[in-house]
Every structure is written in C-alpha cells, then in structure tokens.
Design an enzyme around this catalytic site. Structure first.
Site, short mmCIF file in Angstrom:
data_model
loop_
_atom_site.label_atom_id
_atom_site.label_comp_id
_atom_site.label_asym_id
_atom_site.label_seq_id
_atom_site.Cartn_x
_atom_site.Cartn_y
_atom_site.Cartn_z
N GLY A 112 0.81 -1.21 0.00
CA GLY A 112 0.00 0.00 0.00
C GLY A 112 0.84 1.26 0.00
N SER A 113 0.32 2.31 -0.64
CA SER A 113 0.99 3.61 -0.59
C SER A 113 0.80 4.22 0.80
CB SER A 113 0.41 4.53 -1.65
OG SER A 113 0.68 4.02 -2.95
N GLY A 114 1.49 5.33 1.02
CA GLY A 114 1.43 5.98 2.32
C GLY A 114 2.64 5.73 3.18
N HIS A 115 3.55 4.87 2.70
CA HIS A 115 4.76 4.54 3.46
C HIS A 115 6.02 5.12 2.82
CE1 HIS A 115 2.07 1.89 5.50
NE2 HIS A 115 1.93 1.10 4.44
N LYS B 192 6.27 -7.68 2.54
CA LYS B 192 5.97 -7.44 3.95
C LYS B 192 4.80 -8.34 4.37
CE LYS B 192 5.04 -3.05 3.81
NZ LYS B 192 4.87 -3.07 2.34
N ASP C 95 -1.02 -8.29 1.00
CA ASP C 95 0.22 -8.32 0.23
C ASP C 95 0.63 -9.75 -0.07
OD1 ASP C 95 0.19 -5.59 0.51
OD2 ASP C 95 1.98 -5.47 1.76
N HIS D 90 0.33 0.95 9.45
CA HIS D 90 -0.96 1.38 8.93
C HIS D 90 -1.79 2.09 10.01
CE1 HIS D 90 0.23 -2.12 6.45
NE2 HIS D 90 -0.25 -1.38 5.47
#
Length: 332
Positions: free
Chosen positions: A53-56, A104, A109, A218
C-alpha cells in the site's frame, strides 16, 4: 484536517506522476497497470520486486534503482496492490534469471503476490518469494497472521538488491533474504496518528498524554496505550523489546536504523539515536553502520521505530555497495 490533496481518489496517481517527473533519470512509471520500474535494467540479472500500500513513502517506490529494487508496485493508500500490476512488474523486470519478491507480512500483500507468482509461473517466469516479518510488537493484528513487516524491509531490500547487482543467482538471493529476515527486528511507537486522505480523519485517537506503544505502519494498534514519557524512556522501552527478541552473541555488530514515521523532525530522531547508541555501547553491542531518517513512514504519523540487524562482514560489504535510488544513494 488540512492536507495537500486535490481529489482523494487520485491522490496516489498524482503523487506518482510527480515522482516520475522528478526522477525520470532513475525510474519509469507505468500507469496501466500501476508500477514503478528501474529505467535501466541489467540483462541476465535476477529481478527484485517489492510493493504494498501507498502511504509509506519512500518505501517502496523510492528504493527502485541501481543496487536495490528493479520494480515496486504501489497500491492505494494502506491497500495492497492487486495481482495484475504485480504480474506486469514481474514481466517488466524478468531478464531470464528469475524474479525475487520481497513481501511485507500483511495478509493482502502476501495473497496478492502469491497469486501473481502463480500467474508468472504459468508464463514460464521463475519467481521466489520471501516474506518479511521483523516487527516484535505483536504476533497478530487486524492486518496480519503473524508478525508484521515494517522498517526492517529497507535493510533487506538494500542488502539483497546489492547481492543481485553483483550477479548472485535466485537461489543464493532467496537464501540471503531468508537469513536476513531471521536476523532483523523492529519496533515502533506513535505519539500522533496519521490522517488518511480519503477519509480526512485520523486513523485512531490518542489522548493529550497518550502514546501507542508497538504501533504498526498502517496505524493499527500495538502492544499498549500508555502515558507519554521522555524521549529516553520511550527509546529504552522500544530498544528493550527489540533486544529481548534478537538472538545475540558476544562480539556481534549491528546495522542500526532509527526511522521516522512521517511527521517526526530529524532532530528528534537523532536524539533517539543518541540514546540507542548509549544503550548499545553499555551492552557491548557494536554499531557497525547506522541510518537515521524517515524511510518507512505512515503518512503523517508522529513517532519513530528502531531496527537492529545483526551483520557480518559480507552483509556490511553489501550494505556499503553502491546504490542509486530516489531515496537512498551512496558510492555512485
């Protein structure tokens, strides 16, 4: 909440468009389906692919380039990418020597990379997968079965990427990645929650004098919600948890990562590192290499994590090997 957002539904796409223009010498960004690939692939080299996921950011897209990843597959914010873009990225980086996935440990994922690997195998592409689960905070969470994969992912991507760059085969790379997973541990703490663009709300609430100890990337819950304390006290508590879980032998040395969660000033991160160094010195643990900064983030979460990786001379050589990516670059 104030955020630099146009339409939340296009947040990731617009961010990637800016990333592509800023780093066109290093990467190429595909939009249909979405993935980021190294601009210059090496014939005969094993492809290294990761994502989530994006945001990291800068994980994973910021680590695509020489000496690290050949491709990264970003999903929407805190959402796993689907198998289609993972498969497309796999095809893009396959140079005839196979592709290694570094994944991860989050349920979405793992499932989606496994599905992509099955599709790739049906097309004749050799794929191996290593799952990263370095977080010592909890054994299970709403996102995972087993431990979560967090900031230790950066260290593994760097070292495995360097080994792939020198020409190691897929069997050797899988063995190396598995060894690294067994040797790296992380834990984090949040003093402020992140705000997800599509909701405009913080992902959890903390009282004025509360922190979340053992947070996930998250924004998921950790071990406990506890009162705020001094930087040294928080660092001690995080470091104790990491050291308690990490097998050590006299004379071993560590690569140490103090990682910011997105909204923590670098001056505060160096304050944390200072305490980590003091504690490790007192424990007779050598710091062979160190890295301080915000590399595996959770949007604008305030807080930090500490990662330790037991490293011998071979691993240190691979860590020191040249790397040129948007977010990490040395020796080039």
């Amino acid at each position: 909440m104030k955020k630099l957002v146009n339409d939340p539904r296009s947040f990731v796409a617009e961010s990637l468009a800016g990333f592509a223009r800023a780093h066109g010498d290093l990467v190429r960004v595909s939009t249909a389906p979405t993935f980021v690939v190294r601009s210059q692939l090496v014939p005969g080299k094993v492809g290294i692919v990761s994502g989530g996921g994006s945001g990291h950011e800068p994980l994973h897209t910021g680590f695509v380039g020489r000496g690290m990843l050949d491709a990264a597959v970003p999903g929407e914010v805190f959402t796993s990418p689907t198998p289609d873009p993972i498969l497309a990225a796999t095809r893009a980086v396959d140079q005839g020597a196979g592709v290694l996935y570094l994944v991860k440990n989050y349920t979405g994922d793992v499932l989606n990379f496994e599905t992509a690997a099955e599709f790739a195998a049906a097309e004749g592409i050799l794929v191996r997968t290593v799952v990263i689960d370095d977080d010592v905070a909890v054994q299970n969470s709403e996102f995972t079965a087993g431990r979560r994969g967090v900031a230790g992912t950066l260290l593994i991507e760097k070292i495995v990427g360097a080994a792939a760059e020198r020409g190691d085969g897929i069997d050797e790379l899988e063995t190396l990645a598995t060894r690294l997973v067994a040797s790296v541990r992380s834990m984090g703490v949040a003093i402020g929650a992140p705000t997800v663009p599509h909701s405009g709300k913080q992902s959890f609430e903390l009282g004025a004098d509360e922190i979340e100890f053992g947070i996930g990337i998250h924004g998921e819950r950790g071990r406990a919600r506890v009162p705020m304390a001094s930087a040294d006290e928080l660092t001690d508590r995080v470091l104790d948890a990491v050291l308690d879980d990490l097998s050590r032998k006299p004379g071993e040395r560590m690569i140490v990562l103090v990682n910011g969660m997105g909204a923590t000033p670098v001056a505060e991160l160096y304050l944390v590192f200072r305490r980590v160094a003091e504690r490790l010195d007192a424990a007779g643990v050598g710091i062979a290499r160190s890295l301080v900064g915000s590399y595996v983030t959770s949007l604008d979460m305030a807080g930090f994590s500490v990662t330790l990786l037991t490293a011998d001379e071979e691993l240190l050589d691979l860590w020191d090997a040249p790397v040129r990516t948007a977010a990490l670059s040395w020796g080039v």
